[in-house]
Design a protein around this motif. Sequence first.
Motif, PDB file in Angstrom:
ATOM      1  N   ASN A 435       0.873  -1.176   0.000  1.00  0.00           N
ATOM      2  CA  ASN A 435       0.000   0.000   0.000  1.00  0.00           C
ATOM      3  C   ASN A 435       0.907   1.221   0.000  1.00  0.00           C
ATOM      4  OD1 ASN A 435      -1.992  -1.858   0.249  1.00  0.00           O
ATOM      5  ND2 ASN A 435      -3.008  -0.910   2.002  1.00  0.00           N
ATOM      6  N   ALA A 436       0.549   2.201  -0.825  1.00  0.00           N
ATOM      7  CA  ALA A 436       1.421   3.362  -0.971  1.00  0.00           C
ATOM      8  C   ALA A 436       0.593   4.643  -1.007  1.00  0.00           C
ATOM      9  CB  ALA A 436       2.263   3.235  -2.243  1.00  0.00           C
ATOM     10  N   ARG A 437       1.313   5.729  -0.846  1.00  0.00           N
ATOM     11  CA  ARG A 437       0.697   7.059  -0.952  1.00  0.00           C
ATOM     12  C   ARG A 437       1.678   7.992  -1.635  1.00  0.00           C
ATOM     13  NH1 ARG A 437       0.869   8.430   5.535  1.00  0.00           N
ATOM     14  NH2 ARG A 437       3.154   8.597   5.739  1.00  0.00           N
ATOM     15  N   LYS A 438       1.180   9.069  -2.151  1.00  0.00           N
ATOM     16  CA  LYS A 438       2.021  10.014  -2.883  1.00  0.00           C
ATOM     17  C   LYS A 438       2.969  10.707  -1.917  1.00  0.00           C
ATOM     18  CE  LYS A 438       1.810  14.132  -5.853  1.00  0.00           C
ATOM     19  NZ  LYS A 438       2.762  13.599  -6.842  1.00  0.00           N
ATOM     20  N   GLY A 446       7.547  10.696  -5.488  1.00  0.00           N
ATOM     21  CA  GLY A 446       7.328   9.292  -5.809  1.00  0.00           C
ATOM     22  C   GLY A 446       6.169   8.728  -5.018  1.00  0.00           C
ATOM     23  N   ALA A 447       6.215   7.379  -4.792  1.00  0.00           N
ATOM     24  CA  ALA A 447       5.180   6.669  -4.043  1.00  0.00           C
ATOM     25  C   ALA A 447       5.808   6.137  -2.761  1.00  0.00           C
ATOM     26  CB  ALA A 447       4.602   5.533  -4.873  1.00  0.00           C
ATOM     27  N   GLU A 448       5.349   6.637  -1.634  1.00  0.00           N
ATOM     28  CA  GLU A 448       5.883   6.209  -0.335  1.00  0.00           C
ATOM     29  C   GLU A 448       5.161   4.937   0.115  1.00  0.00           C
ATOM     30  OE1 GLU A 448       6.420   7.835   4.275  1.00  0.00           O
ATOM     31  OE2 GLU A 448       5.438   9.067   2.735  1.00  0.00           O
ATOM     32  N   ILE A 449       5.945   3.907   0.493  1.00  0.00           N
ATOM     33  CA  ILE A 449       5.388   2.640   0.941  1.00  0.00           C
ATOM     34  C   ILE A 449       4.809   2.825   2.340  1.00  0.00           C
ATOM     35  CG2 ILE A 449       5.839   0.208   1.378  1.00  0.00           C
ATOM     36  CD1 ILE A 449       6.135   1.055  -1.534  1.00  0.00           C
TER      37      ILE A 449
END
Length: 516
Positions: A435-438, A446-449
């Motif tokens: 699951n990630a967020r901007k 990027g996409a932070e885990i």
Amino acid sequence: MEDLTGVPGSAGRGEDPDRPLREPAPIDRPRVDDDVAARFSRPTGVTGGFAPGRPSSGAAGSGAGSGPEVPTKAAAHRVEDPVLAQAFGPTPGAGRGIERHPSWQDEVASPPPPQPDPWRDPNAPVGFGAPAVQEERDPAPVDLTRTDIAPAPRLTLSEALFQRRLSRQALAGAAALVAVVALVGGAIGAVVADSARVLTTSTVRIADAPDTVAGPGNTVGEVARRVQPAVVNIQVSSPSARGEGSGIVIDPQGYIVTNNHVVTMDGATDRADIDVVFSDGSRAPAEMVGRDPATDLAVLKVEGVENLTVAALGDSDSVEVGEQVIAIGSPLGLVRTVTEGIVSATQRPIALGESTSDGDVVIDAIQTDAAINPGNSGGPLIDGTGAVIGINTSIFTQSGGSIGLGFAIPVNDVRDIATSLMTEGAVQHATIGVNARKADNGSVEGAEIVNVRDGSAAQEGGLREGDVVTKVGDRPVRSSDELVVAVRRAGADDDVPVEVVRNGSRVELTVRPVLG
């Protein structure tokens, strides 16, 4: 002693002739100020009163002596009323004035007995006097310069013509004026009639356009005519709801691809009655073959329909920004609607869901400014050759209508997913189990885990919570949505290089996505 018998007024009054007469009292008149005289004296040349018909009195202070009364026409025709004369006239024998002779100032005379006054006697008989206003037989000429005189009443047409209130000269002038107006009106009418006759004609020839027009042809129209037979209108109904959208025929056996939210009415129902209306107006029921909520695609099938026109699928990877495109569908129920635009962007990750996990409804969309509205969903986005390059699926809007931000699922993804649905009835996508967020802190994007699932491909590849993924394979990652589509494009069961930023340093990892 002087004989005063010759003094006027002395005879018959009983004065003593030996008694000396006193001198008359001096007349002391106050001085009249020049300013007051200018304000209240008579104007120059006026010797009498201002009221019409009054005689000149030669009053003191006017600068004019007494003069004879000048009779006026009103005075000449005035009849003295004996009743008013008795009521307001002077007492008989008392003279006309109130002055007294100087010889009387020492006389003590008893006043004469009062005469009976019928105006003050309640027992006096009633009588009639002369009228207060006498009819003037010869009226005075009217001063036309005066503004306080009411205008004479105007004559009506009947009075002027039949009662002879106008002179013959006036009637002749009016007749001449009417004749002149009639002549002028007739001349104007004749000119207008001549102009109308010039503008109209009995031989009318309207030129028709030739069968072939020189210059470039109607490219959009030609492309639309070729593709429209493959575009269908989809009508969905359930006991509690009703909706509609568009679709395209992709196989001559009756397979039709559309959006998942069209057949489920945005998730309102899992099973509903589906009817397909073709471009010629024919209708057929359709059955659900399969659907993929993760990419918002679904495949339907109709039975017993022959001679179907199949849409030609193009290559979405070769689409360029600025390329001319055409959208066909049934916006707001208006079937066979064609709109035109260009490709505004490619590889635009668009999340159709609200979560941030890699199982969300996310598409790697083609962005276009061709008008797309509710009802266009599931319809084709085609290029200038008539090949389908995408399936219209969503818009960004604040008003509920098109604002030039439409998005289509690339046809290469549609081909792969539709093939899986037609052959297996389901489809799986590559995933790494995170699951990630901007992430965007100014120095890295990027996409932070957020979390890593136990036993997932991400855990086996060494990804940790807090890592910021910036690249998957050759594709840069700028958001969590782009991470989802980048992993799907990378495919499953192949090692994929993944670049992350960990504690300010860039780290290269290798991850093998799996089907989930």
